[in-house]
Design a protein around this motif. Structure first.
Motif, PDB file in Angstrom:
ATOM      1  N   ALA A 129     -26.207   8.969  -5.321  1.00  0.00           N
ATOM      2  CA  ALA A 129     -25.358   9.955  -4.653  1.00  0.00           C
ATOM      3  C   ALA A 129     -23.894   9.541  -4.742  1.00  0.00           C
ATOM      4  CB  ALA A 129     -25.787  10.114  -3.195  1.00  0.00           C
ATOM      5  N   LEU A 130     -23.615   8.255  -4.581  1.00  0.00           N
ATOM      6  CA  LEU A 130     -22.245   7.767  -4.693  1.00  0.00           C
ATOM      7  C   LEU A 130     -21.674   8.063  -6.073  1.00  0.00           C
ATOM      8  CD1 LEU A 130     -19.794   6.125  -3.702  1.00  0.00           C
ATOM      9  CD2 LEU A 130     -21.003   4.060  -4.472  1.00  0.00           C
ATOM     10  N   ARG A 131     -22.445   7.769  -7.122  1.00  0.00           N
ATOM     11  CA  ARG A 131     -21.963   8.018  -8.482  1.00  0.00           C
ATOM     12  C   ARG A 131     -21.636   9.496  -8.694  1.00  0.00           C
ATOM     13  NH1 ARG A 131     -24.982   5.360 -13.286  1.00  0.00           N
ATOM     14  NH2 ARG A 131     -26.711   6.537 -12.452  1.00  0.00           N
ATOM     15  N   GLY A 132     -22.361  10.382  -8.016  1.00  0.00           N
ATOM     16  CA  GLY A 132     -22.097  11.811  -8.133  1.00  0.00           C
ATOM     17  C   GLY A 132     -20.711  12.226  -7.668  1.00  0.00           C
ATOM     18  N   ASN A 133     -20.042  11.369  -6.916  1.00  0.00           N
ATOM     19  CA  ASN A 133     -18.687  11.634  -6.475  1.00  0.00           C
ATOM     20  C   ASN A 133     -17.638  11.297  -7.525  1.00  0.00           C
ATOM     21  OD1 ASN A 133     -18.592  12.290  -3.345  1.00  0.00           O
ATOM     22  ND2 ASN A 133     -20.247  10.839  -3.689  1.00  0.00           N
TER      23      ASN A 133
END
Length: 136
Positions: A129-133
């Motif tokens: 989810a973090l990488r999706g930012n």
């Protein structure tokens, strides 16, 4: 004591990634399953609420802004473990960043393998989810 960890590489600078994850009360900004975080005790405690209404209370144990890392314990939550201590670490890696989320804990009522699987999934899902930012 059991442990689990997950690592992800992100094509953004370590400084950019830390700016998003480094605030102890910033989980709702990057982790979709956390819908609310309320700080307490001068920012050393966070009361989290998940999408399904579950409450988790975590205490900041160590914070190192220069080292881009912090560690926290869980004081209240649904997890079948005790003595939980987790660490988030952001490091420069090439032109991007490497983020490691790891923890150690004592399983309570479940096997060590089940506890490791549970937290490996939590950490990996959170890092995804973090990488999706930070789109490539």
């Amino acid at each position: 004591m059991a442990s689990a960890s997950a690592v992800i590489e992100i094509s953004a600078s370590a400084e950019q990634v830390w700016q998003l994850v480094g605030g102890f009360n910033s989980l709702p900004d990057w982790l979709p399953m956390i819908v609310k975080s309320e700080a307490g005790e001068g920012g050393r405690l966070r009361h989290l609420q998940t999408q399904d209404g579950t409450v988790i209370v975590e205490r900041l144990e160590v914070f190192d802004n220069a080292g881009k890392t912090y560690s926290y314990s869980i004081t209240e939550g649904p997890f079948p473990v005790t003595d939980y201590l987790a660490t988030v670490l952001v490091e420069a890696h090439g032109t991007g960043a490497r983020v490691t989320w790891s923890g150690r804990f004592t399983p309570a009522g479940i096997s060590e393998a089940e506890a490791q699987s549970l937290f490996t999934g939590v950490y990996q899902g959170g890092l995804d989810a973090l990488r999706g930012n930070f789109p490539d």
